[in-house]
Design a protein around this motif. Structure first.
Motif, PDB file in Angstrom:
ATOM      1  N   GLU A 117       0.677  -1.278  -0.413  1.00 45.98           N
ATOM      2  CA  GLU A 117      -0.172   0.064  -0.074  1.00 45.98           C
ATOM      3  C   GLU A 117       1.042   1.184   0.015  1.00 45.98           C
ATOM      4  O   GLU A 117       0.602   2.262  -0.851  1.00 45.98           O
ATOM      5  CB  GLU A 117      -0.745   0.085   1.091  1.00 45.98           C
ATOM      6  N   ARG A 118       1.965   1.428   0.823  1.00 46.68           N
ATOM      7  CA  ARG A 118       2.891   2.502   0.744  1.00 46.68           C
ATOM      8  C   ARG A 118       3.518   2.982  -0.490  1.00 46.68           C
ATOM      9  O   ARG A 118       3.440   4.178  -0.963  1.00 46.68           O
ATOM     10  CB  ARG A 118       3.865   2.341   1.954  1.00 46.68           C
ATOM     11  N   ARG A 121       0.686   4.299  -2.695  1.00 48.93           N
ATOM     12  CA  ARG A 121       0.568   5.584  -2.461  1.00 48.93           C
ATOM     13  C   ARG A 121       1.852   6.670  -2.842  1.00 48.93           C
ATOM     14  O   ARG A 121       1.562   7.781  -3.441  1.00 48.93           O
ATOM     15  CB  ARG A 121       0.594   5.971  -1.022  1.00 48.93           C
ATOM     16  N   GLU A 122       2.920   6.148  -2.671  1.00 45.72           N
ATOM     17  CA  GLU A 122       4.063   7.085  -2.634  1.00 45.72           C
ATOM     18  C   GLU A 122       4.575   7.047  -4.093  1.00 45.72           C
ATOM     19  O   GLU A 122       4.993   8.355  -4.481  1.00 45.72           O
ATOM     20  CB  GLU A 122       5.177   6.559  -1.895  1.00 45.72           C
ATOM     21  N   CYS A 152      -6.161   3.378  -3.263  1.00 47.46           N
ATOM     22  CA  CYS A 152      -5.060   4.164  -3.170  1.00 47.46           C
ATOM     23  C   CYS A 152      -5.143   5.060  -4.693  1.00 47.46           C
ATOM     24  O   CYS A 152      -4.279   5.733  -5.004  1.00 47.46           O
ATOM     25  CB  CYS A 152      -3.679   3.481  -3.510  1.00 47.46           C
ATOM     26  N   SER A 231      -4.852   5.594   4.719  1.00 43.54           N
ATOM     27  CA  SER A 231      -4.078   4.548   4.840  1.00 43.54           C
ATOM     28  C   SER A 231      -4.482   3.715   6.325  1.00 43.54           C
ATOM     29  O   SER A 231      -5.025   4.395   7.289  1.00 43.54           O
ATOM     30  CB  SER A 231      -2.776   4.553   4.860  1.00 43.54           C
TER      31      SER A 231
END
Length: 232
Positions: A117-118, A121-122, A152, A231
Motif C-alpha cells: 500500500e505504501r 501511495r508514494e 489508493c 491508509s
C-alpha cells in the motif's frame, strides 16, 4: 568469465524464464507511443531490457545494488541502447523525480521493501495523468491488495498469478541441481559461496511450505482526481 559472474550469469539465465510473464503484463497495457518507464528495483536488468524492446520507449532502471547496476550497464552498452535506457543508483525509499514524470512505473519483486500500500501511495504522484503502474509481488493477501489498489486511487486493469509450481520448476529446482557445480566454480569467492549457502537455505524453506511462494502481477491505471482513502 570471473567466478562471481558464473553464479550471476546462471541466475540471470533462470530469471529470463519469467520474461513471458513480463510480456503478458505489458500486453495488458493499451498501446503506448514510446513511453517513459521507471523500473523500480531493476536489479541486473532482465525485465528492464525486455521493456525497452517491448515499448520502444525510454527506460530508467534504478537500484541500490551497484554490482547489479554494473551488469545492467553492460547489457545497455552491448545492445547499443545508451540513448534510451539508463541505470540509476537510487533507493526506492527516496525517489526524487518531479511529479508526473513517467507514463509507466514497473516494479518486479521490489514493492515489498516499502510495503504494497505504501508503494502504491508514494509512487502515484510520479505517474502522469492516466499513467500505469505494474507490480509483481508475492501472492499472499491477494484480496487485501486488490482492495488497496482502489483505495489508493487506481483502476485495476488486470491481474494474474504465477503458481509456486512455476517458481519451483523454472527457478529453484534448476538452481538446486547446480548448487554443487556452482560451489566448485566459486570455490575462491567467499561472497559467492555465502550467497549459495543462502540460496540453499531458502530452497529448503521453500520445500517445507511451497504454496506460500506463488506471486502475482497487478496492472493498474492511475485515476486522476480519485478520492484516495486514508491508509489503514
Amino acid at each position: 568469465m570471473g567466478e562471481e559472474n558464473i553464479l550471476h550469469a546462471e541466475k540471470d539465465r533462470l530469471r529470463k524464464s519469467f520474461l513471458p510473464y513480463t510480456r503478458k503484463a505489458f500486453r495488458c497495457l493499451p498501446g503506448l507511443d514510446r513511453p517513459r518507464i521507471l523500473d523500480i528495483g531493476c536489479g541486473s536488468g532482465i525485465p528492464t531490457m525486455e521493456l525497452a524492446r517491448l515499448s520502444d520507449g525510454e527506460i530508467v532502471g534504478l537500484d541500490i545494488d551497484r554490482p547489479m547496476l554494473a551488469r545492467l550497464e553492460r547489457r545497455i552498452e552491448q545492445a547499443g541502447l545508451a540513448g534510451r535506457v539508463k541505470a540509476l543508483f537510487c533507493s526506492l525509499c527516496s525517489l526524487e523525480f518531479p511529479e508526473e514524470s513517467f507514463d509507466v512505473i514497473w516494479a518486479e519483486g521490489s514493492i515489498n521493501v516499502v510495503g504494497f500500500e505504501r508503494g502504491l501511495r508514494e509512487w502515484r504522484p510520479l505517474l502522469k495523468a492516466n499513467g500505469f503502474l505494474v507490480v509483481h509481488d508475492d501472492g499472499e493477501k491477494l484480496t487485501q491488495k486488490l482492495a488497496q489498489i482502489y483505495r489508493c486511487g487506481y483502476r485495476l486493469l488486470s491481474h494474474f498469478t504465477i503458481s509456486h509450481r512455476v517458481w519451483w520448476h523454472r527457478y529453484y529446482a534448476p538452481l538446486e541441481r547446480q548448487l554443487g557445480s556452482l560451489r566448485e566454480a566459486c570455490a575462491g569467492d567467499p561472497a559467492a559461496l555465502q550467497e549459495l549457502n543462502a540460496d540453499q537455505r531458502f530452497i529448503e524453506t521453500f520445500k517445507q511450505n511451497p504454496k506460500r511462494y506463488g506471486s502475482a502481477f497487478f496492472i493498474m491505471q492511475k485515476e486522476p482526481g480519485a478520492e484516495i482513502s486514508p491508509s489503514r
